[in-house]
Design a protein around this motif. Sequence first.
Motif, PDB file in Angstrom:
ATOM      1  N   LYS A  62       0.822  -1.222   0.000  1.00 31.05           N
ATOM      2  CA  LYS A  62       0.000   0.000   0.000  1.00 31.05           C
ATOM      3  C   LYS A  62       0.848   1.260   0.000  1.00 31.05           C
ATOM      4  CE  LYS A  62      -3.838  -2.207   2.474  1.00 31.05           C
ATOM      5  NZ  LYS A  62      -4.698  -2.161   3.678  1.00 31.05           N
ATOM      6  N   ILE A  63       1.705   1.413   1.004  1.00 28.38           N
ATOM      7  CA  ILE A  63       2.578   2.585   1.087  1.00 28.38           C
ATOM      8  C   ILE A  63       3.861   2.182   1.800  1.00 28.38           C
ATOM      9  CG2 ILE A  63       1.399   3.345   3.191  1.00 28.38           C
ATOM     10  CD1 ILE A  63       2.105   6.208   2.462  1.00 28.38           C
ATOM     11  N   ASN A  64       5.000   2.531   1.222  1.00 29.95           N
ATOM     12  CA  ASN A  64       6.243   2.143   1.897  1.00 29.95           C
ATOM     13  C   ASN A  64       6.606   3.151   2.978  1.00 29.95           C
ATOM     14  OD1 ASN A  64       7.991   4.272   0.855  1.00 29.95           O
ATOM     15  ND2 ASN A  64       8.083   3.151  -1.084  1.00 29.95           N
ATOM     16  N   GLY A  65       7.566   2.768   3.801  1.00 35.07           N
ATOM     17  CA  GLY A  65       7.917   3.598   4.955  1.00 35.07           C
ATOM     18  C   GLY A  65       8.430   4.970   4.568  1.00 35.07           C
ATOM     19  N   LEU A  66       9.185   5.055   3.465  1.00 34.57           N
ATOM     20  CA  LEU A  66       9.726   6.339   3.023  1.00 34.57           C
ATOM     21  C   LEU A  66       8.603   7.298   2.657  1.00 34.57           C
ATOM     22  CD1 LEU A  66      12.597   4.998   0.728  1.00 34.57           C
ATOM     23  CD2 LEU A  66      12.832   5.902   3.040  1.00 34.57           C
ATOM     24  N   ASP A  67       7.639   6.806   1.870  1.00 35.08           N
ATOM     25  CA  ASP A  67       6.531   7.665   1.446  1.00 35.08           C
ATOM     26  C   ASP A  67       5.639   8.042   2.628  1.00 35.08           C
ATOM     27  OD1 ASP A  67       7.355   7.665  -1.182  1.00 35.08           O
ATOM     28  OD2 ASP A  67       6.116   5.946  -1.740  1.00 35.08           O
ATOM     29  N   LEU A  68       5.492   7.128   3.570  1.00 34.59           N
ATOM     30  CA  LEU A  68       4.697   7.431   4.757  1.00 34.59           C
ATOM     31  C   LEU A  68       5.283   8.615   5.520  1.00 34.59           C
ATOM     32  CD1 LEU A  68       3.044   5.016   7.217  1.00 34.59           C
ATOM     33  CD2 LEU A  68       4.603   6.717   8.142  1.00 34.59           C
ATOM     34  N   VAL A  69       6.598   8.583   5.731  1.00 37.75           N
ATOM     35  CA  VAL A  69       7.249   9.668   6.468  1.00 37.75           C
ATOM     36  C   VAL A  69       7.143  10.986   5.702  1.00 37.75           C
ATOM     37  CG1 VAL A  69       9.463  10.507   7.326  1.00 37.75           C
ATOM     38  CG2 VAL A  69       8.792   8.140   7.710  1.00 37.75           C
ATOM     39  N   LYS A  70       7.345  10.924   4.371  1.00 36.64           N
ATOM     40  CA  LYS A  70       7.278  12.135   3.556  1.00 36.64           C
ATOM     41  C   LYS A  70       5.885  12.766   3.583  1.00 36.64           C
ATOM     42  CE  LYS A  70      10.851  10.646   0.291  1.00 36.64           C
ATOM     43  NZ  LYS A  70      11.108  10.179  -1.097  1.00 36.64           N
ATOM     44  N   SER A  71       4.862  11.953   3.810  1.00 36.77           N
ATOM     45  CA  SER A  71       3.492  12.472   3.802  1.00 36.77           C
ATOM     46  C   SER A  71       3.117  13.168   5.104  1.00 36.77           C
ATOM     47  CB  SER A  71       2.504  11.336   3.537  1.00 36.77           C
ATOM     48  OG  SER A  71       2.436  10.458   4.658  1.00 36.77           O
ATOM     49  N   LEU A  72       3.921  12.994   6.158  1.00 32.86           N
ATOM     50  CA  LEU A  72       3.626  13.617   7.449  1.00 32.86           C
ATOM     51  C   LEU A  72       4.135  15.048   7.472  1.00 32.86           C
ATOM     52  CD1 LEU A  72       4.643  10.667   9.802  1.00 32.86           C
ATOM     53  CD2 LEU A  72       2.317  11.391   9.230  1.00 32.86           C
ATOM     54  N   GLU A  73       3.296  15.967   7.922  1.00 36.93           N
ATOM     55  CA  GLU A  73       3.687  17.374   7.959  1.00 36.93           C
ATOM     56  C   GLU A  73       4.828  17.607   8.945  1.00 36.93           C
ATOM     57  OE1 GLU A  73       1.692  21.783   8.760  1.00 36.93           O
ATOM     58  OE2 GLU A  73       0.425  20.003   8.633  1.00 36.93           O
ATOM     59  N   LYS A  74       4.724  17.022  10.134  1.00 40.93           N
ATOM     60  CA  LYS A  74       5.785  17.134  11.132  1.00 40.93           C
ATOM     61  C   LYS A  74       6.061  15.744  11.706  1.00 40.93           C
ATOM     62  CE  LYS A  74       4.948  21.941  12.496  1.00 40.93           C
ATOM     63  NZ  LYS A  74       4.684  22.874  13.632  1.00 40.93           N
ATOM     64  N   PRO A  75       6.858  14.958  10.998  1.00 38.94           N
ATOM     65  CA  PRO A  75       7.084  13.577  11.437  1.00 38.94           C
ATOM     66  C   PRO A  75       7.898  13.506  12.723  1.00 38.94           C
ATOM     67  CG  PRO A  75       8.532  14.134   9.611  1.00 38.94           C
ATOM     68  CD  PRO A  75       7.572  15.280   9.757  1.00 38.94           C
ATOM     69  N   PRO A  76       7.645  12.484  13.538  1.00 41.22           N
ATOM     70  CA  PRO A  76       8.494  12.250  14.708  1.00 41.22           C
ATOM     71  C   PRO A  76       9.886  11.804  14.253  1.00 41.22           C
ATOM     72  CG  PRO A  76       6.396  11.059  14.845  1.00 41.22           C
ATOM     73  CD  PRO A  76       6.547  11.534  13.442  1.00 41.22           C
ATOM     74  N   VAL A  77      10.749  11.498  15.190  1.00 40.71           N
ATOM     75  CA  VAL A  77      12.055  10.944  14.862  1.00 40.71           C
ATOM     76  C   VAL A  77      11.844   9.534  14.295  1.00 40.71           C
ATOM     77  CG1 VAL A  77      14.241  10.154  15.846  1.00 40.71           C
ATOM     78  CG2 VAL A  77      13.247  12.329  16.578  1.00 40.71           C
ATOM     79  N   ILE A  78      12.609   9.210  13.247  1.00 36.15           N
ATOM     80  CA  ILE A  78      12.404   7.953  12.535  1.00 36.15           C
ATOM     81  C   ILE A  78      13.641   7.065  12.633  1.00 36.15           C
ATOM     82  CG2 ILE A  78      11.743   6.891  10.342  1.00 36.15           C
ATOM     83  CD1 ILE A  78       9.681   8.888  11.339  1.00 36.15           C
ATOM     84  N   ILE A  79      13.419   5.787  12.918  1.00 35.05           N
ATOM     85  CA  ILE A  79      14.439   4.762  12.736  1.00 35.05           C
ATOM     86  C   ILE A  79      13.850   3.739  11.769  1.00 35.05           C
ATOM     87  CG2 ILE A  79      15.774   2.909  13.808  1.00 35.05           C
ATOM     88  CD1 ILE A  79      15.809   4.532  16.382  1.00 35.05           C
ATOM     89  N   PHE A  80      14.442   3.642  10.586  1.00 34.15           N
ATOM     90  CA  PHE A  80      13.939   2.707   9.586  1.00 34.15           C
ATOM     91  C   PHE A  80      14.517   1.318   9.811  1.00 34.15           C
ATOM     92  CE2 PHE A  80      12.980   6.419   6.737  1.00 34.15           C
ATOM     93  CZ  PHE A  80      11.627   6.159   6.617  1.00 34.15           C
ATOM     94  N   ILE A  81      13.730   0.310   9.413  1.00 30.37           N
ATOM     95  CA  ILE A  81      14.146  -1.081   9.491  1.00 30.37           C
ATOM     96  C   ILE A  81      14.015  -1.667   8.089  1.00 30.37           C
ATOM     97  CG2 ILE A  81      13.695  -3.316  10.578  1.00 30.37           C
ATOM     98  CD1 ILE A  81      12.160  -1.667  12.772  1.00 30.37           C
ATOM     99  N   THR A  82      15.067  -2.304   7.600  1.00 28.67           N
ATOM    100  CA  THR A  82      15.027  -2.806   6.234  1.00 28.67           C
ATOM    101  C   THR A  82      15.865  -4.067   6.090  1.00 28.67           C
ATOM    102  OG1 THR A  82      15.563  -2.275   3.922  1.00 28.67           O
ATOM    103  CG2 THR A  82      16.936  -1.267   5.617  1.00 28.67           C
ATOM    104  N   ALA A  83      15.500  -4.881   5.135  1.00 25.70           N
ATOM    105  CA  ALA A  83      16.296  -6.072   4.819  1.00 25.70           C
ATOM    106  C   ALA A  83      17.361  -5.744   3.776  1.00 25.70           C
ATOM    107  CB  ALA A  83      15.380  -7.183   4.312  1.00 25.70           C
ATOM    108  N   HIS A  84      17.349  -4.519   3.257  1.00 26.35           N
ATOM    109  CA  HIS A  84      18.246  -4.137   2.161  1.00 26.35           C
ATOM    110  C   HIS A  84      19.032  -2.884   2.530  1.00 26.35           C
ATOM    111  CE1 HIS A  84      16.062  -7.019  -0.331  1.00 26.35           C
ATOM    112  NE2 HIS A  84      14.949  -6.476   0.136  1.00 26.35           N
TER     113      HIS A  84
END
Length: 236
Positions: A62-84
Amino acid sequence: MEKLRCIVLDDEPIGREIIENFVKEIDFLELVDSFEDPVKALMFLENNNNVDLIFSDIQMPKINGLDLVKSLEKPPVIIFITAHRDFALDGFETGATDYLVKPVRFDRFLKAVNKAKDYIELKQKSTVHQVNSDRIFIKSDGKLTKILLDEILYVEAQGDYLKIVIQNETYTTLATLKSMDEVLTLPKFFRVQRSFIINLEAIRSLSGNMVELVNGKSISIALNKKEELFQLLGIR
């Protein structure tokens, strides 16, 4: 410092459970909620502004983590988790504090959350104060100095400090580049890469992946920012 309120987002149940258990082991973290569906997580974040930290997978339906964060007006601090590992650079360009590669080890998790904690504490101590839409006050050299936003040529992140360059002077102050992102906004200012925000009206020339400002400063443009920069400048 109060506990950091966090959410976990991962469409894989095992991966989500591992991070949830890690969170419960850290005394300064509080697990607010956990999500399998990124759309539900997005709706939650849009209606709750008291989340300090997000642990988010990148590849999801549906929506990946990168696009989710970009869609937030004032996102919290982010730690991404990835297999790549290849996604790490894209994650940092969204302003992520760190990224974790699956399978996540606890020692690496602890290092990431300590980094996020330090970042949040620094942001809370930020010495940049916006008083209205056209000026800020910063604490530099033991005094509060007024800076008109129109005069700023660029801002550079240097560890826990920012270097703010105006036409005739340079100031250094304790703050994060992300805090300046909330002040220096489009269409006048643009973050060309992880460490620099530039005044678009201060651009003198462009060559390859470099932008030169009117004071002679040359700054590299992140590859995933170049197209957007050209669009903002009206270059086809």
